[in-house]
Structures are given as structure tokens and as C-alpha cells.
Design an enzyme around this catalytic site. Structure first.
Site, mmCIF file in Angstrom:
data_model
loop_
_atom_site.group_PDB
_atom_site.id
_atom_site.type_symbol
_atom_site.label_atom_id
_atom_site.label_comp_id
_atom_site.label_asym_id
_atom_site.label_seq_id
_atom_site.Cartn_x
_atom_site.Cartn_y
_atom_site.Cartn_z
ATOM 1 N N GLN A 136 46.082 16.037 148.007
ATOM 2 C CA GLN A 136 45.149 14.926 148.183
ATOM 3 C C GLN A 136 43.893 15.175 147.361
ATOM 4 O O GLN A 136 43.152 16.119 147.630
ATOM 5 C CB GLN A 136 44.827 14.821 149.679
ATOM 6 C CG GLN A 136 43.694 13.888 150.030
ATOM 7 C CD GLN A 136 43.573 13.717 151.550
ATOM 8 O OE1 GLN A 136 44.336 12.998 152.184
ATOM 9 N NE2 GLN A 136 42.606 14.382 152.158
ATOM 10 N N GLY A 137 43.641 14.360 146.359
ATOM 11 C CA GLY A 137 42.491 14.576 145.479
ATOM 12 C C GLY A 137 41.298 13.719 145.882
ATOM 13 O O GLY A 137 41.092 12.642 145.316
ATOM 14 N N TYR A 138 40.551 14.192 146.826
ATOM 15 C CA TYR A 138 39.374 13.447 147.304
ATOM 16 C C TYR A 138 38.068 14.157 146.931
ATOM 17 O O TYR A 138 37.307 13.695 146.104
ATOM 18 C CB TYR A 138 39.429 13.263 148.825
ATOM 19 C CG TYR A 138 40.350 12.162 149.320
ATOM 20 C CD1 TYR A 138 41.201 11.470 148.452
ATOM 21 C CD2 TYR A 138 40.377 11.826 150.666
ATOM 22 C CE1 TYR A 138 42.037 10.470 148.917
ATOM 23 C CE2 TYR A 138 41.218 10.825 151.139
ATOM 24 C CZ TYR A 138 42.040 10.146 150.254
ATOM 25 O OH TYR A 138 42.863 9.165 150.726
ATOM 26 N N SER A 139 37.813 15.292 147.586
ATOM 27 C CA SER A 139 36.508 15.952 147.429
ATOM 28 C C SER A 139 36.228 16.375 145.992
ATOM 29 O O SER A 139 37.141 16.734 145.240
ATOM 30 C CB SER A 139 36.439 17.192 148.319
ATOM 31 O OG SER A 139 36.457 16.816 149.666
ATOM 32 N N GLU A 196 45.299 10.944 158.667
ATOM 33 C CA GLU A 196 44.924 12.356 158.668
ATOM 34 C C GLU A 196 44.255 12.738 159.983
ATOM 35 O O GLU A 196 44.538 13.774 160.562
ATOM 36 C CB GLU A 196 43.981 12.665 157.493
ATOM 37 C CG GLU A 196 43.597 14.137 157.439
ATOM 38 C CD GLU A 196 42.866 14.538 156.160
ATOM 39 O OE1 GLU A 196 42.520 13.640 155.377
ATOM 40 O OE2 GLU A 196 42.637 15.747 155.974
ATOM 41 N N SER A 215 43.778 21.170 148.933
ATOM 42 C CA SER A 215 44.823 21.993 149.541
ATOM 43 C C SER A 215 46.137 21.767 148.815
ATOM 44 O O SER A 215 46.483 20.631 148.487
ATOM 45 C CB SER A 215 44.987 21.637 151.019
ATOM 46 O OG SER A 215 43.801 21.913 151.712
#
Lengths: 359, 403
Positions: B124-127, B242, B159
């Protein structure tokens, strides 16, 4: 699978709440806090007319024949209003009699208790914070009892008192029996009166001689007090939210400060989900024999703890005003403390939970 | 209130139990690797209608009629049998439901089956370094060029990026639009040219965290989920999945049971710790939180079934924070029970299997790991803002502009 309330149960809560909204204002609570009496006879009579007094008494005796869940649902509403009525005590005495009284006793007492023309209470608290049947010391001999019980609620107006005795049994004692001495105590929560009661060879009727009935009765009391404390705590939370939105400091409402907002969110976090906990415990009393004693003890200790933490923070969030006698916060703070301590503290009930959990 | 399931559902439970007699695998199949065994049994579960119950068959699910009670029964029984059911990975747990809601038909067919089977792993590419809690301030750029977006920038604390085949993530595709309106939700092949994944060691000693650098990485326009500039809304849906993954009460109950076992095997002086009055009270106090979350979940479940969530709105917002707070209470109690053994560092095996709480050093690792969920999916302070503002109608923070 339905973890929810029936329409009848919702209606029961709404009816009692509607009545209290109309008949019992915070101004009346304040009055009580400034007077010597802790019992509102007119309010109790009004509730009796709605069938509240006989909620858990079998229908055959004019009661509602309802379960611990309905009892607790009414308790929640009474706690939210801080209503000065002996609902829990009365219901516990009536329930014990309905479970174990002789046919004569039941015929004589239950209809009157259901109607509310007779008032019942329980005498379970002994020296040193001992509320459990295993520690009771009142002596029984030849249908008479000797001993002393502390912290009896509504003793001065009760017609029938169910007393916990040595060995964990329960006996019933009638008003104005010879050898019965009632001495009023200055209670913390002015919405529930307190007395010390002495028994000097008082005639009694034996309801049970083993602890089972007492444990069952206490379990019902534990759930009902958890519900009462929950009701009081949610009311206090609502009041605190309102206050934070309207109170201005530094030129803005204090609710705009994140510190205050987070404190309020934490109060909600601690109390809001516990509604499900006492619902579950109340259901367990009547439907889950393996959890019927333990879950109520767990619910009372948890809600007692969380509600009193909430009450302390509610005082703090009201600032200087919160520390005054005139601020209504103290009414619910004291109601919550009573609910926490009466019939067993979180500390002692957690030991019971450990034992009952086989630890 | 009636916590019985009734005859039809009891019969359904029996069929689930019957099926679960096939786990663990026996005979020749038990010689397969653990992963192969799990995926074989999971395929059988889909075939039998128990795994990925609600996901349509054409996307690799069991395609059963929606029935929340059956979902619940399957969850309970698979949990009891410790059998491989729905994967809780980022691909199966987060991406697949999001695509089902927002994806194109082609995206659903291409990505959901492989995410469910675990054949393709997702991250998951968020932060980003400058965008944690204030996620909408993200800067990682997705410049439109022909039939592609060209990505430049950096993601962090990602992660499983080192093991992932694909990333779903948020990228700024319309830099001229206001903060929330210029973001798109893209599916990125991790083998694309220009991607550099650098592992970051976490405080547990594990390496599931990564930095991901994008240098002119081309992503075809067909990998855009939802409309251009609408990625923020799509990501909110993922986030709800989530938080639900983090807020489940069965994990709390498992951890609590492990905690009681720990108190039974560790000692206080001459006696097992569980005989110590203070330890017993502490355990019962923590169980109050665990039982509350279990009952609260049941209440929310019924409320959703009945379509009346008026009483459960706030408890729903509280699930994630309530669980992570309770987990921390469990971990603190466990750490003290460990005594001197708490001074030992986690072993390689503890780090590999983060669910393992059976050894002392496994508990130390679990203590450390439990700090993660309190940050992932919205840190606890952000949760408090949400509860305060949406739950209790308190004003938004002063300094926050609406955009």
C-alpha cells in the site's frame, strides 16, 4: 442471532424516560441534595403505576414477568436521571422472594410488591466491604437472626428486607419486627438513602440456606448497577460535551482545544462500547448459565471503574464550576460512586471473576 | 435479544464443521510445504462456498448469496479450527474489496483473482516522508503523458514493498487542484523500470518496512482506479477495510487467552503468577475491555443486519482505537509477567512469525509489534479527532483549513 432490543424493550425505556423527563427535573435532584430525605415517594408511586415495581415479579402475582435485561434497561434510564427511587433494591428483594419464598409468603408479599404498595430492599453489606455470601456473618437460629448489616438502602421505608446470613443463605424480615433497629447514615449519594441495621433476635422467614440464591440475586444486582452507572455516565458525558461547546476561554469555545477534544473522545471511548457489555451480561443471567455469575461481575467492575474515571474527568472539564455543590456534575459523580461501591467494588468482583474463570 | 442461531444456521454450522475435518491435510498432501497446503485448502474452501463467500465467482470468490450470519459462522469455525480461510493480506483484505467497489471490469478480472489466491502480493503506497497523518498533503507526482502517468517521488514506511508484485497507492496527478482533489489512486507494477525499493528495518528487527523511490515510472492509464482526481475518496474505502481488519475482537480474545497461559506458566516467587492477587485482578480488568469489544462487535453486527446503526455509530468509529488500546494493555501486562526474560531480544523465528506468542521472546516481539497498528491506518490521535468531531460534534481543530 440478534444482539438487539425488541420493540417492547425499546418502548419500555422510552416510556420510563418520558415519565422522568416530565416528572423529575434536575432542579428536583438539586433539592434532594439540599434536604435530608433521599426517597421521592411521589416519583416512586408514579413509576409503580407504570409497572416498574413489579417488572421482574411473575405475572401470576401481578408483575411483568420480565428478565434481568428489562430490569437493567430501566436501571439505565433511572441512572441517567439520577432518580431517587429504590428500584434495584426493591427488584432484588422481590426476585429472591419469587424464586424461593413459600407459597404463603409469595401470596402475601408478591402482589403488594408488584403493585408498589409494599417496598422491598436487601441487606447484604457487612463490615470491611464484604458484600459476598461467603463472608456474611448474621447468625440464624430458630427463625430468628442476630447481627449487624451496614449500608442498607431505603431501610427506613422498606416493608420487607431480604437479609444475607451466615453460610450464604437469605432470610426475609418484615418492617417493625421486634429486635430490629435502623439507624440512618449520612450517605454520599443523596439519591439513595443508607442505614445501618441491627438484628437482635429478629423473627425471619428462611428463603435459602446455601449461597446459590444469594449469588444469583447479587448477579442481577451487579448488572442492574452497571446499567445504572452507565446511564449516569452517558448523561454526564452529554453534559460535558455541551459545556465544552459553550464555555469560552481565550476567546473561543474550549471544545476547540485539541486537548479538550481528545479528553472528551477518550471519555466516550471508555464508556460508549460498554453498553454492549452490560446488555450481554444481563442476557447471560437468564440465558447463559456458564456466564450467569461471572459476566455480571465483570460488567459491574468494568463499568464501575470506567464510569468513575469518566466522572472525575467530567468534574475537571467543568473547571472551578465542576468543583462546586451547585453544579449538577456532583449529582452524577456520586450516583456513579454509589454504583461502583454498592454490592461489591471492582477490586473484589475481579477476584470473583478470577475464581469463576478457573484461574 | 437472542444469541442462538436457530435450526437453519445450526445446520449450516454443521456443514462448515464437516468441511473443516479436512484440515490439517493428511497423507501425501501433508508433505507439501505449509504455503502449498494452505493454498490448496483455501481453493477447496472457495469451491465449497466458505472462503471469500461474497466475492463473485468470476473474480475467484465463492459467489454465495450475501448472508452476514453465515459469514460470522464461517469466521468462527475457521478460527476455531485454525484453518486457512480468507487471506487477510493487503491484496485480499484491502485491494480486492476496493476494486470490487470502484474498479473497471477489466481491473476486477485482472487483479482480484490473483490477490485472493495470494499469487500476486500487494503493498500500500500511502505515506510519504512529509505526509503521515496529513496524508492528503502527499507530493509523489503522477504526471499525465500520453496514455500513461509518469511517477516521480517517494513513498515510505511501506509494509511488504520488498516482497510485493504490485502497489496500490495515491499520487498527485493534478498539482493545480486543491489538496484532496488532485489525487489519483493507481495500481503500480513493482517490476516497472525506475522503481527502487530500499528495506527499512523496523524496531522489532524485522524488515517488512521499506522506502520506495519512483524515478519516471510509467503506469498505463488503464491502471487508474476511479476517476482522475478522485483517489482520495477511493482510498477512504480502503481505509475503512483496514480499520476493520485492525479492530477485530477475535484477535483480542486470542491474545488474552495467550496472556492467561503466560500467567499460568510464569512465576511470582514460589507460586504461578496467576495465583497472585494483583495479577488476577489485572487479568480480570483487561478482560473487561476484551469482553466489551466482543459484545460491542455483536451489537454492531446486529445493528447492521437490522439496518439501524443509530446506537452503534460511535462504537464503530471506536473499534480501531479500542482494539489497539486493549492490545497495549495486554502487552504491558505480558511484559511484566515475563520478568527478567523480557530483557531478551526477539529471535529470528519470533520476527518471522509475528503472531507467535508462545515463547518469552515471542512475547517481546509481540510487545514491539503491537506499536505498529496504533499508527497504521490513522494514528491514535487522529482516531481521537474523528471520535470527537464526528462522534460528538466537537469543532474541528482551529488551525486546519477546510481543504
Amino acid at each position: 442471532m440478534d444482539f438487539g432490543l425488541s420493540d417492547e424493550q425499546e418502548m419500555l425505556q422510552e416510556t420510563v424516560k418520558g415519565f422522568l423527563d416530565q416528572e423529575f427535573s434536575p432542579a428536583r435532584s438539586r433539592e434532594l441534595f439540599n434536604s435530608a430525605s433521599s426517597h421521592d415517594g411521589a416519583l416512586w408511586n408514579g413509576l409503580c403505576e407504570m409497572g416498574v415495581a413489579g417488572l421482574v415479579i411473575p405475572e401470576a402475582f401481578g408483575g411483568g414477568g420480565l428478565s434481568a435485561l428489562e430490569l437493567s434497561l430501566v436501571s439505565e434510564v433511572l441512572g441517567a436521571a439520577a432518580a431517587p427511587v429504590p428500584f434495584v433494591e426493591h427488584s432484588l428483594a422481590a426476585r429472591a422472594l419469587a424464586r424461593a419464598g413459600s407459597a404463603d409468603q409469595q401470596a402475601r408479599w408478591l402482589p403488594a410488591l408488584a403493585e408498589g404498595t409494599a417496598l422491598g430492599t436487601v441487606a447484604f453489606g457487612e463490615e470491611g466491604g464484604a458484600w459476598g455470601p461467603r463472608s456474611w456473618s448474621v447468625r440464624v437460629e430458630d427463625q430468628r437472626i442476630w447481627g449487624e448489616v451496614l449500608y442498607v438502602s431505603c431501610a427506613e421505608v422498606a416493608d420487607l428486607m431480604v437479609v444475607g446470613v451466615e453460610g450464604g443463605g437469605l432470610v426475609a424480615v418484615e418492617r417493625e419486627s421486634p429486635g430490629l433497629k435502623i439507624q440512618g447514615l449520612e450517605g454520599l449519594d443523596r439519591t439513595r438513602s443508607l442505614s445501618r441495621v441491627e438484628f437482635e433476635g429478629v423473627p425471619c422467614a428462611v428463603l435459602s440456606t446455601t449461597p446459590q440464591l444469594a449469588e444469583e440475586t447479587l448477579a442481577v444486582g451487579h448488572v442492574a448497577l452497571a446499567a445504572d452507572g452507565f446511564g449516569a455516565a452517558t448523561r454526564l458525558l452529554d453534559a460535558t460535551v455541551e459545556y465544552a461547546k459553550t464555555r469560552e476561554q481565550f476567546g473561543q469555545s474550549i471544545a476547540q482545544f485539541q486537548a479538550v477534544k481528545h479528553q472528551i473522545a477518550r471519555l466516550g471511548l471508555e464508556i460508549e462500547p460498554t453498553r454492549a457489555l452490560w446488555w450481554h451480561a444481563a442476557y447471560a443471567v437468564d440465558h447463559l448459565p456458564d456466564h450467569a455469575e461471572r459476566l455480571p461481575a465483570l460488567a459491574k467492575s468494568h463499568v464501575g471503574d470506567r464510569a468513575s474515571a469518566l466522572a472525575r474527568m467530567a468534574v475537571e472539564l467543568h473547571g472551578g464550576l465542576g468543583f462546586t455543590w451547585e453544579c449538577d456534575v456532583q449529582i452524577w459523580l456520586k450516583r456513579i460512586l454509589f454504583d461502583r461501591g454498592y454490592l461489591g467494588s471492582p477490586e473484589s468482583l475481579r477476584e470473583d471473576c478470577a475464581r469463576l474463570g478457573g484461574w | 435479544m437472542d444469541l442462538e442461531y436457530g435450526p437453519a444456521y445450526r445446520a449450516y454450522r454443521e456443514t462448515v464443521r464437516e468441511f473443516l475435518k479436512g484440515w490439517p491435510l493428511e497423507g501425501a498432501e501433508s508433505a507439501l510445504s505449509q504455503i502449498e497446503q494452505e493454498s490448496l485448502f483455501r481453493r477447496r474452501g472457495i469451491e465449497a462456498g466458505f472462503v471469500y463467500r461474497n466475492m463473485p465467482r468470476e473474480y475467484g470468490g465463492a459467489g454465495q448469496e450475501p448472508d452476514a450470519l453465515k459469514d460470522q459462522i464461517v469466521l468462527e469455525e475457521f478460527h476455531r479450527a485454525n484453518a486457512p480461510g480468507d487471506l487477510r493480506s493487503q491484496g485480499a483484505g484491502l485491494l480486492a474489496p476496493t476494486l470490487l467497489e470502484f474498479g473497471t471490469e477489466a481491473q476486477k478480472q485482472r487483479f482480484i483473482p490473483a490477490a485472493l489466491s495470494g499469487e500476486e502480493a500487494w503493498c500500500q503506497g500511502y505515506s510519504e516522508p512529509g505526509s503521515g497523518s496529513d496524508l492528503a498533503s502527499l507530493k509523489c507526482q503522477g504526471r499525465a503523458e500520453g496514455d500513461s502517468f509518469v511517477l516521480t517521488g517517494q513513498k515510505i514506511w511501506t509494509s511488504n514493498a520488498n516482497a510485493a508484485d504490485w502497489m496500490f497507492g495515491l499520487f498527485r496527478t493534478e498539482p493545480e487542484k486543491p489538496k484532496h482533489a488532485g489525487i489519483s489512486y493507481l495500481l503500480v507494477d513493482m517490476r516497472s523500470e525506475g522503481i527502487d525499493v530500499r528495506p527499512l528495518k523496523t524496531l522489532t528487527g524485522g524488515i517488512e518496512f521499506n522506502e520506495v523511490f519512483f524515478d519516471e515510472v510509467r503506469v498505463p492509464m488503464e491502471n487508474l482506479v476511479g476517476a482522475r482526481g478522485q483517489g482520495w475518496g477511493v482510498s477512504r474505502a480502503t481505509l475503512i477495510h483496514e480499520r476493520n481488519l485492525i479492530g477485530s475482537s477475535s484477535m483480542l480474545r486470542d491474545m488474552f487467552s495467550d496472556l492467561v497461559e503466560l500467567a499460568q506458566r510464569t512465576r511470582r516467587g514460589e507460586c504461578p503468577a496467576i495465583e497472585d492477587a494483583g495479577v488476577r485482578r489485572k487479568l480480570a480488568e483487561i478482560e473487561g475491555y476484551v469482553c466489551t469489544q466482543e459484545a460491542s462487535n455483536m451489537m454492531q453486527f446486529t445493528a447492521e443486519l437490522k439496518g439501524d446503526v443509530s446506537r452503534t455509530m460511535r462504537p464503530m468509529m471506536m473499534n480501531k482505537l479500542y482494539s489497539t488500546d486493549t492490545t497495549q494493555r495486554i502487552m504491558e501486562c505480558a511484559y511484566d509477567l515475563l520478568g527478567g526474560e523480557g530483557l531478551l531480544g526477539p529471535t529470528e523465528a519470533d520476527i518471522r512469525d509475528w503472531m507467535r506468542n508462545t515463547t518469552s521472546t515471542g512475547w517481546v516481539e509481540a510487545y514491539l509489534f503491537s506499536l505498529g497498528p496504533a499508527i497504521a491506518g490513522g494514528a491514535s490521535n487522529i482516531q481521537l479527532n474523528i471520535i470527537g468531531e464526528r462522534g460528538y460534534g466537537l469543532p474541528r481543530d482551529l488551525r486546519l483549513p477546510a481543504g
